[in-house]
Motif scaffolding. Structure first.
Motif, PDB file in Angstrom:
ATOM      1  N   THR A  50      23.641  86.107 -44.891  1.00 33.07           N
ATOM      2  CA  THR A  50      23.620  86.355 -46.183  1.00 33.07           C
ATOM      3  C   THR A  50      23.671  88.294 -46.910  1.00 33.07           C
ATOM      4  O   THR A  50      24.433  88.171 -47.381  1.00 33.07           O
ATOM      5  CB  THR A  50      22.405  85.903 -46.984  1.00 33.07           C
ATOM      6  OG1 THR A  50      22.087  84.659 -46.017  1.00 33.07           O
ATOM      7  CG2 THR A  50      22.413  86.025 -48.253  1.00 33.07           C
ATOM      8  N   ARG A  93      25.102  91.128 -44.616  1.00 36.26           N
ATOM      9  CA  ARG A  93      26.051  90.842 -44.474  1.00 36.26           C
ATOM     10  C   ARG A  93      26.877  90.745 -45.399  1.00 36.26           C
ATOM     11  O   ARG A  93      28.347  91.416 -46.123  1.00 36.26           O
ATOM     12  CB  ARG A  93      26.161  90.720 -43.018  1.00 36.26           C
ATOM     13  CG  ARG A  93      27.471  91.778 -42.577  1.00 36.26           C
ATOM     14  CD  ARG A  93      28.010  90.997 -40.902  1.00 36.26           C
ATOM     15  NE  ARG A  93      27.095  89.401 -40.472  1.00 36.26           N
ATOM     16  CZ  ARG A  93      28.482  88.902 -40.513  1.00 36.26           C
ATOM     17  NH1 ARG A  93      29.958  88.866 -40.657  1.00 36.26           N
ATOM     18  NH2 ARG A  93      28.062  87.361 -40.312  1.00 36.26           N
ATOM     19  N   PHE A  94      27.013  89.411 -45.464  1.00 33.51           N
ATOM     20  CA  PHE A  94      28.043  88.489 -46.376  1.00 33.51           C
ATOM     21  C   PHE A  94      28.691  89.605 -47.777  1.00 33.51           C
ATOM     22  O   PHE A  94      29.340  89.481 -48.525  1.00 33.51           O
ATOM     23  CB  PHE A  94      27.840  87.653 -46.643  1.00 33.51           C
ATOM     24  CG  PHE A  94      28.762  86.926 -48.086  1.00 33.51           C
ATOM     25  CD1 PHE A  94      30.284  86.274 -47.551  1.00 33.51           C
ATOM     26  CD2 PHE A  94      28.893  85.936 -49.173  1.00 33.51           C
ATOM     27  CE1 PHE A  94      30.965  85.679 -48.245  1.00 33.51           C
ATOM     28  CE2 PHE A  94      29.398  85.271 -49.939  1.00 33.51           C
ATOM     29  CZ  PHE A  94      30.702  85.425 -49.746  1.00 33.51           C
ATOM     30  N   VAL A  95      26.863  89.492 -48.756  1.00 31.48           N
ATOM     31  CA  VAL A  95      26.534  89.706 -50.507  1.00 31.48           C
ATOM     32  C   VAL A  95      27.235  91.488 -49.991  1.00 31.48           C
ATOM     33  O   VAL A  95      27.609  92.338 -50.753  1.00 31.48           O
ATOM     34  CB  VAL A  95      25.235  90.458 -50.789  1.00 31.48           C
ATOM     35  CG1 VAL A  95      25.537  90.873 -51.793  1.00 31.48           C
ATOM     36  CG2 VAL A  95      24.973  88.656 -51.312  1.00 31.48           C
ATOM     37  N   PHE A 153      29.755  92.904 -47.657  1.00 31.09           N
ATOM     38  CA  PHE A 153      30.602  93.422 -47.332  1.00 31.09           C
ATOM     39  C   PHE A 153      31.823  92.594 -48.832  1.00 31.09           C
ATOM     40  O   PHE A 153      32.859  93.274 -49.223  1.00 31.09           O
ATOM     41  CB  PHE A 153      31.592  92.179 -46.817  1.00 31.09           C
ATOM     42  CG  PHE A 153      31.619  92.354 -45.327  1.00 31.09           C
ATOM     43  CD1 PHE A 153      32.450  93.757 -44.623  1.00 31.09           C
ATOM     44  CD2 PHE A 153      30.818  91.977 -44.573  1.00 31.09           C
ATOM     45  CE1 PHE A 153      32.463  93.782 -43.441  1.00 31.09           C
ATOM     46  CE2 PHE A 153      31.117  92.460 -42.348  1.00 31.09           C
ATOM     47  CZ  PHE A 153      31.276  93.563 -42.591  1.00 31.09           C
ATOM     48  N   GLU A 154      31.186  91.170 -49.745  1.00 31.87           N
ATOM     49  CA  GLU A 154      31.823  91.197 -51.346  1.00 31.87           C
ATOM     50  C   GLU A 154      31.288  92.736 -52.155  1.00 31.87           C
ATOM     51  O   GLU A 154      32.704  92.516 -53.170  1.00 31.87           O
ATOM     52  CB  GLU A 154      30.890  90.472 -51.544  1.00 31.87           C
ATOM     53  CG  GLU A 154      31.364  88.981 -51.351  1.00 31.87           C
ATOM     54  CD  GLU A 154      32.153  88.460 -51.184  1.00 31.87           C
ATOM     55  OE1 GLU A 154      33.574  88.478 -52.591  1.00 31.87           O
ATOM     56  OE2 GLU A 154      33.368  87.661 -50.011  1.00 31.87           O
ATOM     57  N   ALA A 155      30.901  93.308 -52.238  1.00 33.35           N
ATOM     58  CA  ALA A 155      30.236  95.043 -52.598  1.00 33.35           C
ATOM     59  C   ALA A 155      30.962  96.228 -52.118  1.00 33.35           C
ATOM     60  O   ALA A 155      30.713  96.889 -52.795  1.00 33.35           O
ATOM     61  CB  ALA A 155      28.691  94.848 -52.976  1.00 33.35           C
ATOM     62  N   ARG A 156      31.814  95.637 -50.881  1.00 31.75           N
ATOM     63  CA  ARG A 156      32.124  96.947 -50.323  1.00 31.75           C
ATOM     64  C   ARG A 156      33.280  97.086 -51.571  1.00 31.75           C
ATOM     65  O   ARG A 156      34.227  97.044 -51.878  1.00 31.75           O
ATOM     66  CB  ARG A 156      32.464  96.741 -48.806  1.00 31.75           C
ATOM     67  CG  ARG A 156      33.766  97.574 -48.243  1.00 31.75           C
ATOM     68  CD  ARG A 156      34.386  96.881 -47.080  1.00 31.75           C
ATOM     69  NE  ARG A 156      33.272  97.199 -45.821  1.00 31.75           N
ATOM     70  CZ  ARG A 156      34.619  96.312 -44.792  1.00 31.75           C
ATOM     71  NH1 ARG A 156      35.978  96.054 -44.449  1.00 31.75           N
ATOM     72  NH2 ARG A 156      33.569  96.723 -44.053  1.00 31.75           N
ATOM     73  N   SER A 200      21.364  90.036 -56.315  1.00 32.33           N
ATOM     74  CA  SER A 200      23.047  89.021 -55.532  1.00 32.33           C
ATOM     75  C   SER A 200      23.036  87.754 -54.649  1.00 32.33           C
ATOM     76  O   SER A 200      24.088  86.981 -54.323  1.00 32.33           O
ATOM     77  CB  SER A 200      23.948  89.633 -55.475  1.00 32.33           C
ATOM     78  OG  SER A 200      23.670  90.864 -54.515  1.00 32.33           O
ATOM     79  N   SER A 201      21.884  88.679 -53.704  1.00 36.60           N
ATOM     80  CA  SER A 201      22.394  87.594 -52.374  1.00 36.60           C
ATOM     81  C   SER A 201      20.812  86.165 -52.657  1.00 36.60           C
ATOM     82  O   SER A 201      21.213  85.622 -51.854  1.00 36.60           O
ATOM     83  CB  SER A 201      21.133  88.090 -50.740  1.00 36.60           C
ATOM     84  OG  SER A 201      20.218  88.709 -51.784  1.00 36.60           O
ATOM     85  N   LYS A 220      25.626 100.216 -47.745  1.00 34.25           N
ATOM     86  CA  LYS A 220      26.530 100.289 -47.635  1.00 34.25           C
ATOM     87  C   LYS A 220      26.659 100.177 -45.963  1.00 34.25           C
ATOM     88  O   LYS A 220      26.332 101.043 -45.418  1.00 34.25           O
ATOM     89  CB  LYS A 220      27.537 100.805 -48.449  1.00 34.25           C
ATOM     90  CG  LYS A 220      27.391 102.487 -48.652  1.00 34.25           C
ATOM     91  CD  LYS A 220      27.865 103.197 -49.156  1.00 34.25           C
ATOM     92  CE  LYS A 220      28.722 104.551 -48.780  1.00 34.25           C
ATOM     93  NZ  LYS A 220      29.495 105.335 -49.539  1.00 34.25           N
TER      94      LYS A 220
END
Length: 142
Positions: free
Chosen positions: A18, A20-22, A24-27, A39-40, A75
Motif C-alpha cells: 500500500t 509503495r503504491f501511494v 508511486f502515485e505521488a512520485r 492517502s494510504s 520518496k
C-alpha cells in the motif's frame, strides 16, 4: 520501528504494498508521514510497519532507495547527488548518537568504576569504534 519478526508478517507486507503504491502515485514530489497516512488510509503504526517492510524489500530486490527529507518527505530516489546527501545526513546523525552514548553513558560509568573488567573491555571496543568514526567523519567532511 517494528521488530524484525513483525517486519515480515503478511500484514506488514500488505502495508508495504500500500505504501509503495501511494508513493508511486505521488512520485516525484514525495509525501510527508501525515500525508502518507492519510492517502494510504493506514494507521500510523501500519504505515511505519509498511515502511520498515518496504525498506527490507527494496534492499532485497535492488529497487531505488526510499529516502526521507524534511521538505519532500518520503520518496524513491534515483539521483546520485541527492542520495549521497541523504546518506551523509544519516551517517552524521548516527555518529552523533554514538558519540553521545560514549560521553553521556560510558564515560560517567568509567569514572565511577575505572578498574572494572567490563569498563576496560568497553573502553577497548569503543576506542576502536571512535577511531573508525573519526575516519568516517573526516571522509564525509572532505
Amino acid at each position: 520501528m517494528p521488530r524484525a519478526f513483525a517486519r515480515r508478517s503478511p500484514a506488514a507486507q500488505r502495508h508495504a504494498d500500500t505504501v509503495r503504491f501511494v508513493l508511486f502515485e505521488a512520485r516525484p514530489a514525495g509525501l510527508t508521514f501525515n500525508q502518507l497516512v492519510r492517502s494510504s488510509e493506514l494507521s500510523p503504526y501500519q504505515a511505519r510497519s509498511g515502511l520498515a517492510c518496504l525498506r527490507d524489500t527494496i534492499a532485497e530486490r535492488g529497487w531505488p532507495p526510499l529516502i526521507w527529507t524534511r521538505p519532500d518527505g518520503y520518496k524513491f530516489c534515483s539521483d546520485p547527488a541527492e542520495l549521497q546527501a541523504y546518506e551523509v545526513a544519516i551517517i552524521r546523525e548516527k555518529l552523533t548518537e554514538i558519540r553521545r552514548f560514549i560521553t553521556g553513558v560510558v564515560a560517567p560509568h568509567a569514572a565511577l568504576q575505572p578498574k572494572g573488567r567490563w569498563i576496560k573491555h568497553l573502553n577497548t571496543q569503543l576506542s576502536s569504534v571512535e577511531s573508525t568514526l573519526d575516519v568516517i567523519a573526516d571522509y564525509i567532511d572532505a
